[in-house]
Motif scaffolding. Structure first.
Motif, PDB file in Angstrom:
ATOM      1  N   SER A 285      49.501  -1.920   4.422  1.00 17.30           N
ATOM      2  CA  SER A 285      49.584  -2.134   5.892  1.00 17.30           C
ATOM      3  C   SER A 285      50.164  -2.566   6.418  1.00 17.30           C
ATOM      4  O   SER A 285      51.000  -3.506   7.046  1.00 17.30           O
ATOM      5  CB  SER A 285      48.159  -2.018   6.341  1.00 17.30           C
ATOM      6  N   GLN A 286      50.344  -3.887   5.906  1.00 18.56           N
ATOM      7  CA  GLN A 286      51.157  -6.008   6.763  1.00 18.56           C
ATOM      8  C   GLN A 286      52.139  -5.104   6.247  1.00 18.56           C
ATOM      9  O   GLN A 286      53.206  -5.999   7.199  1.00 18.56           O
ATOM     10  CB  GLN A 286      50.201  -6.592   5.940  1.00 18.56           C
ATOM     11  N   ALA A 287      52.817  -5.019   4.856  1.00 21.92           N
ATOM     12  CA  ALA A 287      54.460  -4.730   4.825  1.00 21.92           C
ATOM     13  C   ALA A 287      55.315  -3.681   5.527  1.00 21.92           C
ATOM     14  O   ALA A 287      56.161  -3.788   5.650  1.00 21.92           O
ATOM     15  CB  ALA A 287      54.084  -4.383   3.093  1.00 21.92           C
ATOM     16  N   LYS A 288      54.050  -2.411   5.502  1.00 19.41           N
ATOM     17  CA  LYS A 288      54.753  -1.483   6.444  1.00 19.41           C
ATOM     18  C   LYS A 288      55.224  -1.883   7.940  1.00 19.41           C
ATOM     19  O   LYS A 288      56.569  -1.894   7.928  1.00 19.41           O
ATOM     20  CB  LYS A 288      53.261  -0.267   6.408  1.00 19.41           C
ATOM     21  N   ASN A 289      54.176  -3.068   8.031  1.00 18.40           N
ATOM     22  CA  ASN A 289      54.656  -3.512   9.947  1.00 18.40           C
ATOM     23  C   ASN A 289      55.604  -4.583  10.048  1.00 18.40           C
ATOM     24  O   ASN A 289      56.449  -3.996  10.880  1.00 18.40           O
ATOM     25  CB  ASN A 289      53.191  -4.098  10.230  1.00 18.40           C
ATOM     26  N   LEU A 290      55.470  -4.863   8.764  1.00 17.99           N
ATOM     27  CA  LEU A 290      56.935  -6.001   8.684  1.00 17.99           C
ATOM     28  C   LEU A 290      58.434  -5.621   8.418  1.00 17.99           C
ATOM     29  O   LEU A 290      58.994  -5.358   8.678  1.00 17.99           O
ATOM     30  CB  LEU A 290      56.442  -7.419   7.098  1.00 17.99           C
ATOM     31  N   HIS A 291      58.585  -4.371   7.508  1.00 17.02           N
ATOM     32  CA  HIS A 291      59.527  -3.809   7.383  1.00 17.02           C
ATOM     33  C   HIS A 291      59.564  -3.065   8.097  1.00 17.02           C
ATOM     34  O   HIS A 291      60.481  -2.964   8.831  1.00 17.02           O
ATOM     35  CB  HIS A 291      58.660  -2.532   6.211  1.00 17.02           C
ATOM     36  N   HIS A 292      58.899  -2.787   9.416  1.00 16.36           N
ATOM     37  CA  HIS A 292      58.504  -2.231  11.084  1.00 16.36           C
ATOM     38  C   HIS A 292      60.463  -3.266  11.681  1.00 16.36           C
ATOM     39  O   HIS A 292      60.822  -3.012  12.444  1.00 16.36           O
ATOM     40  CB  HIS A 292      58.129  -1.542  11.457  1.00 16.36           C
ATOM     41  N   LYS A 293      59.092  -4.037  11.359  1.00 15.25           N
ATOM     42  CA  LYS A 293      59.774  -5.538  12.799  1.00 15.25           C
ATOM     43  C   LYS A 293      61.321  -5.422  12.270  1.00 15.25           C
ATOM     44  O   LYS A 293      62.530  -5.454  12.883  1.00 15.25           O
ATOM     45  CB  LYS A 293      58.685  -6.593  12.329  1.00 15.25           C
ATOM     46  N   ALA A 294      61.700  -5.595  10.470  1.00 15.06           N
ATOM     47  CA  ALA A 294      62.624  -6.038  10.169  1.00 15.06           C
ATOM     48  C   ALA A 294      63.457  -4.967  10.777  1.00 15.06           C
ATOM     49  O   ALA A 294      64.588  -5.244  11.238  1.00 15.06           O
ATOM     50  CB  ALA A 294      63.223  -5.709   8.937  1.00 15.06           C
ATOM     51  N   LYS A 295      63.219  -3.755  10.877  1.00 17.57           N
ATOM     52  CA  LYS A 295      64.354  -2.696  10.901  1.00 17.57           C
ATOM     53  C   LYS A 295      64.642  -2.905  12.625  1.00 17.57           C
ATOM     54  O   LYS A 295      65.392  -2.488  12.836  1.00 17.57           O
ATOM     55  CB  LYS A 295      63.346  -0.945  10.861  1.00 17.57           C
ATOM     56  N   ILE A 296      63.748  -2.824  13.249  1.00 13.80           N
ATOM     57  CA  ILE A 296      64.016  -3.404  14.691  1.00 13.80           C
ATOM     58  C   ILE A 296      64.720  -4.396  14.937  1.00 13.80           C
ATOM     59  O   ILE A 296      65.717  -4.641  15.876  1.00 13.80           O
ATOM     60  CB  ILE A 296      62.915  -3.738  15.298  1.00 13.80           C
ATOM     61  N   TYR A 297      64.614  -5.689  14.397  1.00 17.58           N
ATOM     62  CA  TYR A 297      65.679  -6.935  14.422  1.00 17.58           C
ATOM     63  C   TYR A 297      66.939  -6.544  14.010  1.00 17.58           C
ATOM     64  O   TYR A 297      68.035  -7.226  15.102  1.00 17.58           O
ATOM     65  CB  TYR A 297      64.485  -8.011  13.693  1.00 17.58           C
ATOM     66  N   THR A 298      66.626  -5.995  13.145  1.00 20.35           N
ATOM     67  CA  THR A 298      67.908  -5.369  12.661  1.00 20.35           C
ATOM     68  C   THR A 298      68.897  -4.518  14.130  1.00 20.35           C
ATOM     69  O   THR A 298      70.272  -4.619  13.502  1.00 20.35           O
ATOM     70  CB  THR A 298      68.697  -4.729  11.629  1.00 20.35           C
ATOM     71  N   SER A 299      68.173  -3.758  14.465  1.00 14.29           N
ATOM     72  CA  SER A 299      68.923  -2.989  15.331  1.00 14.29           C
ATOM     73  C   SER A 299      69.119  -3.681  16.646  1.00 14.29           C
ATOM     74  O   SER A 299      70.127  -3.351  17.071  1.00 14.29           O
ATOM     75  CB  SER A 299      67.883  -1.563  15.474  1.00 14.29           C
ATOM     76  N   ASP A 300      68.662  -4.911  16.760  1.00 15.20           N
ATOM     77  CA  ASP A 300      68.402  -5.321  17.647  1.00 15.20           C
ATOM     78  C   ASP A 300      70.365  -6.301  17.838  1.00 15.20           C
ATOM     79  O   ASP A 300      69.648  -7.555  18.768  1.00 15.20           O
ATOM     80  CB  ASP A 300      67.689  -6.207  18.314  1.00 15.20           C
ATOM     81  N   GLY A 301      70.320  -6.521  16.503  1.00 18.14           N
ATOM     82  CA  GLY A 301      71.206  -7.785  16.615  1.00 18.14           C
ATOM     83  C   GLY A 301      70.495  -8.734  15.528  1.00 18.14           C
ATOM     84  O   GLY A 301      71.942  -9.573  15.254  1.00 18.14           O
TER      85      GLY A 301
END
Length: 179
Positions: A40-56
């Motif tokens: 669950s933690q890994a999934k949430n961190l992966h989502h955070k990374a995706k959002i950060y990437t989309s924000d540049g």
């Protein structure tokens, strides 16, 4: 921690007592719960990374992915290896985007070296390795004097892609044999 049981009966006569609908987890459940929490933690961190990437914000994305690599999983959980290798592939791609090719290669090489079994995620690491080698070759294209090194890097990339395909073919054969 509470878990559900399939059914509940009271203690009557010769019937075996069964687990109630809600009860405290048993020690044998701890590995499963530890694994689920880490996943669950890994999934949430992966989502955070995706959002950060989309924000540049690639640095923040890299930080989130590195947190995945530091998560504590139950010992010998194959899911832990898969999650870490998936994170390594993402981290390496983010590093390639920042032109940190040597660091990206180190991340991929570490994942391949630490993987005792073949999986889709290991195959993906070989694919990313090929991408890194291609990127290194592209950086050298400015000078004709680099031609031998460019050829060497591109052929190494082909070898990495072939290694990925061999793992995938082996896994497909195993899956087809299991049907």
């Amino acid at each position: 921690v509470v878990r559900a049981a399939a059914c509940s009966r009271s203690h009557h006569g010769d019937r075996e007592p069964t687990k109630s609908i809600t009860q405290t987890a048993e020690p044998s459940d701890a590995i499963g719960e530890r694994l689920m929490v880490a996943l669950s933690q890994a999934k949430n961190l992966h989502h955070k990374a995706k959002i950060y990437t989309s924000d540049g914000d690639v640095d923040a994305a890299i930080g989130a992915v590195r947190q995945i690599l530091s998560l504590s999983f139950p010992p010998n959980a194959p899911e832990a290896e898969d999650v870490r290798n998936d994170a390594r592939a993402l981290l390496a791609r983010l590093l390639v985007g920042q032109n940190k090719l040597d660091e990206a290669m180190a991340v991929v090489t570490e994942g391949i070296a630490q993987s005792p079994r073949e999986s889709f995620f290991v195959a993906n690491l070989y694919t990313v390795k090929g991408e890194i080698l291609e990127a290194k070759a592209t950086l050298l294209e400015d000078s004709p004097l680099n031609k031998p090194r460019i050829v060497e890097l591109r052929h190494a990339a082909i070898d990495a892609f072939d290694a990925s395909n061999k793992i995938d073919e082996k896994l497909q054969a195993q899956l087809a044999g299991g049907r």
